[in-house]
Design a protein around this motif. Sequence first.
Motif, PDB file in Angstrom:
ATOM      1  N   ILE A 198       0.844  -1.207   0.000  1.00 52.07           N
ATOM      2  CA  ILE A 198       0.000   0.000   0.000  1.00 52.07           C
ATOM      3  C   ILE A 198       0.876   1.252   0.000  1.00 52.07           C
ATOM      4  O   ILE A 198       0.614   2.223  -0.706  1.00 52.07           O
ATOM      5  CB  ILE A 198      -0.962   0.002   1.215  1.00 52.07           C
ATOM      6  CG1 ILE A 198      -2.007  -1.115   1.057  1.00 52.07           C
ATOM      7  CG2 ILE A 198      -1.667   1.358   1.342  1.00 52.07           C
ATOM      8  CD1 ILE A 198      -2.947  -1.270   2.244  1.00 52.07           C
ATOM      9  N   SER A 199       1.953   1.193   0.775  1.00 45.84           N
ATOM     10  CA  SER A 199       2.843   2.342   0.846  1.00 45.84           C
ATOM     11  C   SER A 199       3.517   2.611  -0.503  1.00 45.84           C
ATOM     12  O   SER A 199       3.747   3.766  -0.875  1.00 45.84           O
ATOM     13  CB  SER A 199       3.885   2.101   1.931  1.00 45.84           C
ATOM     14  OG  SER A 199       4.642   3.251   2.117  1.00 45.84           O
ATOM     15  N   ALA A 202       1.185   4.537  -2.524  1.00 47.73           N
ATOM     16  CA  ALA A 202       1.168   5.928  -2.065  1.00 47.73           C
ATOM     17  C   ALA A 202       2.349   6.703  -2.659  1.00 47.73           C
ATOM     18  O   ALA A 202       2.193   7.837  -3.106  1.00 47.73           O
ATOM     19  CB  ALA A 202       1.214   5.979  -0.546  1.00 47.73           C
ATOM     20  N   LEU A 250      -5.766   6.783  -2.886  1.00 49.10           N
ATOM     21  CA  LEU A 250      -4.862   5.686  -2.545  1.00 49.10           C
ATOM     22  C   LEU A 250      -5.123   4.379  -3.310  1.00 49.10           C
ATOM     23  O   LEU A 250      -4.655   4.223  -4.412  1.00 49.10           O
ATOM     24  CB  LEU A 250      -4.852   5.479  -1.029  1.00 49.10           C
ATOM     25  CG  LEU A 250      -3.665   4.655  -0.493  1.00 49.10           C
ATOM     26  CD1 LEU A 250      -2.343   5.143  -1.057  1.00 49.10           C
ATOM     27  CD2 LEU A 250      -3.612   4.696   1.025  1.00 49.10           C
ATOM     28  N   CYS A 251      -5.883   3.454  -2.742  1.00 52.52           N
ATOM     29  CA  CYS A 251      -6.096   2.172  -3.436  1.00 52.52           C
ATOM     30  C   CYS A 251      -7.546   2.008  -3.871  1.00 52.52           C
ATOM     31  O   CYS A 251      -8.040   0.882  -3.998  1.00 52.52           O
ATOM     32  CB  CYS A 251      -5.689   1.015  -2.544  1.00 52.52           C
ATOM     33  SG  CYS A 251      -3.945   1.008  -2.147  1.00 52.52           S
ATOM     34  N   HIS A 272      -9.030   1.039   5.000  1.00 49.93           N
ATOM     35  CA  HIS A 272      -8.810   2.488   4.984  1.00 49.93           C
ATOM     36  C   HIS A 272      -8.248   2.963   3.652  1.00 49.93           C
ATOM     37  O   HIS A 272      -8.453   4.108   3.269  1.00 49.93           O
ATOM     38  CB  HIS A 272      -7.863   2.896   6.108  1.00 49.93           C
ATOM     39  CG  HIS A 272      -8.518   2.911   7.449  1.00 49.93           C
ATOM     40  ND1 HIS A 272      -9.689   3.594   7.700  1.00 49.93           N
ATOM     41  CD2 HIS A 272      -8.187   2.316   8.615  1.00 49.93           C
ATOM     42  CE1 HIS A 272     -10.030   3.424   8.963  1.00 49.93           C
ATOM     43  NE2 HIS A 272      -9.141   2.638   9.540  1.00 49.93           N
ATOM     44  N   SER A 273      -7.525   2.083   2.951  1.00 49.62           N
ATOM     45  CA  SER A 273      -6.969   2.505   1.669  1.00 49.62           C
ATOM     46  C   SER A 273      -8.016   2.402   0.558  1.00 49.62           C
ATOM     47  O   SER A 273      -7.740   2.733  -0.574  1.00 49.62           O
ATOM     48  CB  SER A 273      -5.754   1.649   1.315  1.00 49.62           C
ATOM     49  OG  SER A 273      -6.169   0.352   0.907  1.00 49.62           O
TER      50      SER A 273
END
Length: 345
Positions: A198-199, A202, A250-251, A272-273
């Motif tokens: 996920i990062s 980002a 984000l995702c 959350h993403s």
Amino acid sequence: MLPEEIVKGVPHLRRCAKPSDLPAHLKTQFMNETPQSRQIHTGKSTWIYLILGPESMLSRQELATTLAIVEGVEEDVFIQSVPVPMVAPTSQVQAAMWSQHFWPCVYRKNNPLGPHPAQVSRHTEEIASDTSVWMTLAHQVANETHAAGYGEPMGACIVQREEGKTTIVALAGDARWHNQGKTGHSGNPMAHAVLRAISMVAQKLVKAENRTTETKVDPILEFEAFQDNPLLEAEQRVFELDHPNPDGYLCHGLEMYLTHEPCVMCSMAILHSRMGKVVFRHRMPLTGGLCAEDRGCDHPRLKGADGGRGLGLFWRRELNWSLVAWEWESGGCVRPLPVDMATHA
Ligand SMILES: [Zn+2]
């Protein structure tokens, strides 16, 4: 008399029912309750039954007094308690069955126990043909990160699917042991494969934004804890590609393929993403956050570390309205990647 959420919490129950709409056993029962009640159940009846609320929240006395002042309500209100289904029916057939057994119910085309079956089958069809491709990549990176000594044999692959076209967005292996030393603790939780992947998404967004604003703000990488720079060659190759849709959040709507069911922390990060879909292969029976069975938290193997608690995060309505998750049955195209059952993936 009742809080709003109680009143609104049962939209599947008909608020009012004509005596003729009651289930047969209630009709029979109520007909014999009072001298007057037989007449209530005749064809010409203008009486009506109302469903009021949970018995535990209403006192009979209070109820009778409050209702008695309503115009048209008799002084001597007929009050009975009946069992009703607490959650909505999941099909027309079930609604009809419950209407016969409990109280008139309505099917509102939703599934209170998870995503609607029609939605699940539509999405399943969408991803079925190439799941094995993304899963193989996740397995590959899992094996490589393990062989390199960076982490557990776990991997994540993030994909964008638009109008039938797929693009890989991130690929990350677990790196919990990288720069950590492998004694006495469970490794660096910020370097779980899911968080790293996920990062990396980002960072791609930061890159794209820098390009449009013609500035150069480097992603904040001073915290070594995050380990979100690519470590493996395969990770690097995907990391260098641009984000196919840098305008989204984000995702949002992306797909994630995982070798293992993510821990509670990673499951929440996925939510959350705004990830759209998650497919995982190995269920983590003690620590996984997506599945809903009650399991794990007191298991001796966990030694005080929390288990998955059967949170079933993928379908908790209060957290999420769109994420759909699957456990993948591989059909043997990749080798299984067993890890210690107490590991938080
Ligand atoms: Zn995790």
